[in-house]
Design a protein around this motif. Structure first.
Motif, short mmCIF file in Angstrom:
data_model
loop_
_atom_site.label_atom_id
_atom_site.label_comp_id
_atom_site.label_asym_id
_atom_site.label_seq_id
_atom_site.Cartn_x
_atom_site.Cartn_y
_atom_site.Cartn_z
N ALA A 1 2.38 0.43 -12.33
CA ALA A 1 1.67 1.42 -13.15
C ALA A 1 0.68 2.15 -12.27
N GLU A 2 0.76 3.49 -12.26
CA GLU A 2 -0.10 4.32 -11.41
C GLU A 2 -1.31 4.82 -12.17
N GLY A 3 -2.36 5.13 -11.44
CA GLY A 3 -3.52 5.80 -12.03
C GLY A 3 -4.33 4.92 -12.96
N LEU B 1 11.19 4.98 -7.69
CA LEU B 1 11.22 6.23 -8.45
C LEU B 1 9.78 6.58 -8.79
N ASP B 2 9.27 7.64 -8.17
CA ASP B 2 7.87 8.03 -8.32
C ASP B 2 7.67 8.87 -9.57
N ASP B 3 6.45 8.87 -10.09
CA ASP B 3 6.07 9.70 -11.25
C ASP B 3 7.05 9.51 -12.40
N ALA C 1 0.84 -1.19 0.00
CA ALA C 1 0.00 0.00 0.00
C ALA C 1 0.87 1.24 0.00
N GLU C 2 0.37 2.29 -0.65
CA GLU C 2 1.02 3.59 -0.55
C GLU C 2 0.30 4.40 0.52
N ALA C 3 1.08 4.95 1.45
CA ALA C 3 0.52 5.82 2.48
C ALA C 3 0.47 7.25 1.94
N LEU D 1 10.59 3.78 0.13
CA LEU D 1 10.62 5.25 0.09
C LEU D 1 10.46 5.69 -1.36
N GLU D 2 9.43 6.51 -1.61
CA GLU D 2 9.16 6.98 -2.97
C GLU D 2 9.79 8.36 -3.17
N ILE D 3 10.61 8.45 -4.21
CA ILE D 3 11.35 9.68 -4.49
C ILE D 3 10.98 10.13 -5.90
N VAL E 1 10.10 1.11 -10.19
CA VAL E 1 9.78 2.26 -11.03
C VAL E 1 8.26 2.43 -10.97
N LYS E 2 7.81 3.63 -10.60
CA LYS E 2 6.37 3.88 -10.61
C LYS E 2 6.04 4.73 -11.84
N LEU E 3 5.45 4.09 -12.80
CA LEU E 3 5.15 4.71 -14.08
C LEU E 3 4.00 5.70 -13.92
N VAL F 1 6.05 5.21 1.44
CA VAL F 1 5.80 6.61 1.83
C VAL F 1 6.51 7.54 0.86
N ASN F 2 5.94 8.71 0.69
CA ASN F 2 6.53 9.71 -0.20
C ASN F 2 7.57 10.54 0.56
N VAL F 3 8.71 10.72 -0.05
CA VAL F 3 9.78 11.51 0.56
C VAL F 3 10.00 12.74 -0.32
CA CA Z 1 3.91 8.48 -4.56
#
Ligand code: CA
Ligand code: C2E
Ligand code: CA
Length: 277
Positions: free
Chosen positions: A233-235, A176-178, A57-59, A146-148, A197-199, A113-115
């Motif tokens: 894959a996001e969204g 690696l976020d976004d 899960a993403e917080a 940790l999402e960067i 990798v978060k696409l 978590v997002n950093v």
């Molecule tokens: Ca994120």
């Protein structure tokens, strides 16, 4: 303001500034322990593409105002970033995420978590993460991600790859976020020790009807796999996009199709239900 940009200061522009000051004051109150303003975490599942099961899960932080309103990060993270309050806010988020993960230990694989760039640049960031891990003995640190974002790399004056290497020595994982929205995606892949990798969702939405997006996704999946990284894959909002991602071999997905971010108790219910099925 330079170039072709003209900035006019009017009464209207003072509203966002005041809003920012109010947001800042509230973040401060919440961090000081005022029970009327809180910063709860909401959780969005990351789903394994093949099985549809919850992998992690993403917080995502929220603000509950004294009026009982729930605000998204858009309304207060920017202000916290500018004032440096993001540093204690980020520590609060990490501690709270780890607490939740321990509580869900047998039902949830990992929490991310997002950093923010500002946090990553703090000299105390790595010791802070180490301290949180020390407070959770027995918890496998690889269950914390940790999402960067790529902007962290651009904005930072510290050696980001060195910092990430120190974090990896603690055993946490890096995402690696976004991915794909910055200016230096390939530089990232070349030099940074990331695991995931978060696409970004701009490559995902409408994928099923867009051959160019599909080609980009296939290429990124291949590239990530070759470098030993996993891809999320996001969204993902449409069933057709999920099916296209599955066909392309994308291992994990996140998006409204499966669930919006949920408050802790609701996410807990979802975990229990998915565990029983
Ligand atoms: Ca994120
Ligand atoms: P993000 O890290 O890219 O997080 C994903 C955002 O996309 C979340 O918005 C989530 O609710 C939204 N989202 C998820 N699935 C879908 C979908 O299918 N369609 C669409 N249209 N949107 C979807 P949220 O929660 O408002 O967070 C916005 C941003 O705020 C996050 O973007 C992240 O950059 C930042 N943020 C959130 N929590 C924290 C935090 O604890 N610390 C820091 N520094 N930043 C945070
Ligand atoms: Ca993202």
């Amino acid at each position: 303001a330079g170039g072709n940009r003209l900035q006019v200061f009017t009464e209207q522009l003072r509203v966002p500034v005041q809003e920012k000051l109010a947001a800042e004051a509230r973040v401060r109150r919440a961090l000081a322990g005022d029970p009327r303003v809180t910063l709860p975490l909401w959780f969005q599942p990351v789903v394994t593409t093949g099985t549809g099961r919850i992998a992690g899960a993403e917080a995502l932080v929220r603000m509950r105002t004294p009026e009982g309103e729930i605000l998204t990060p858009y309304h207060f993270v920017g202000a916290a970033e500018e004032t440096g309050l993001i540093v204690p806010l980020g520590e609060h988020v990490l501690r709270s995420a780890v607490d939740h993960l321990r509580h869900w230990s047998d039902r949830l694989g990992y929490v991310s978590v997002n950093v923010s760039p500002r946090q990553l640049a703090e000299p105390d960031f790595v010791p802070m993460v180490a301290g949180v891990l020390a407070g959770a003995p027995g918890l496998d640190p690889s269950r914390i991600v940790l999402e960067i974002t790529e902007t962290a790399l651009l904005a930072s004056t510290v050696d980001v790859s060195e910092r990430l290497a120190s974090l990896k020595r603690l055993g946490v994982r890096i995402a690696l976020d976004d991915f794909g929205t910055g200016y230096s995606s390939l530089t990232w892949l070349k030099s940074l020790p990331a695991d995931i990798v978060k696409l970004d969702r701009s490559f995902v939405a409408g994928l099923a009807e867009d051959q160019r997006k599909a080609s980009i996704i296939s290429a990124v999946l291949w590239l990530a796999r070759s470098l030993g990284m996993s891809t999320i894959a996001e969204g993902v909002e449409e069933l057709s996009d999920w099916e296209a991602l599955k066909a392309a071999g994308c291992p994990a997905v996140q998006g409204y199709l499966f669930s919006k971010p949920l408050p802790g108790p609701e996410f807990d219910r979802m975990l229990r239900e998915s565990h029983e099925s």
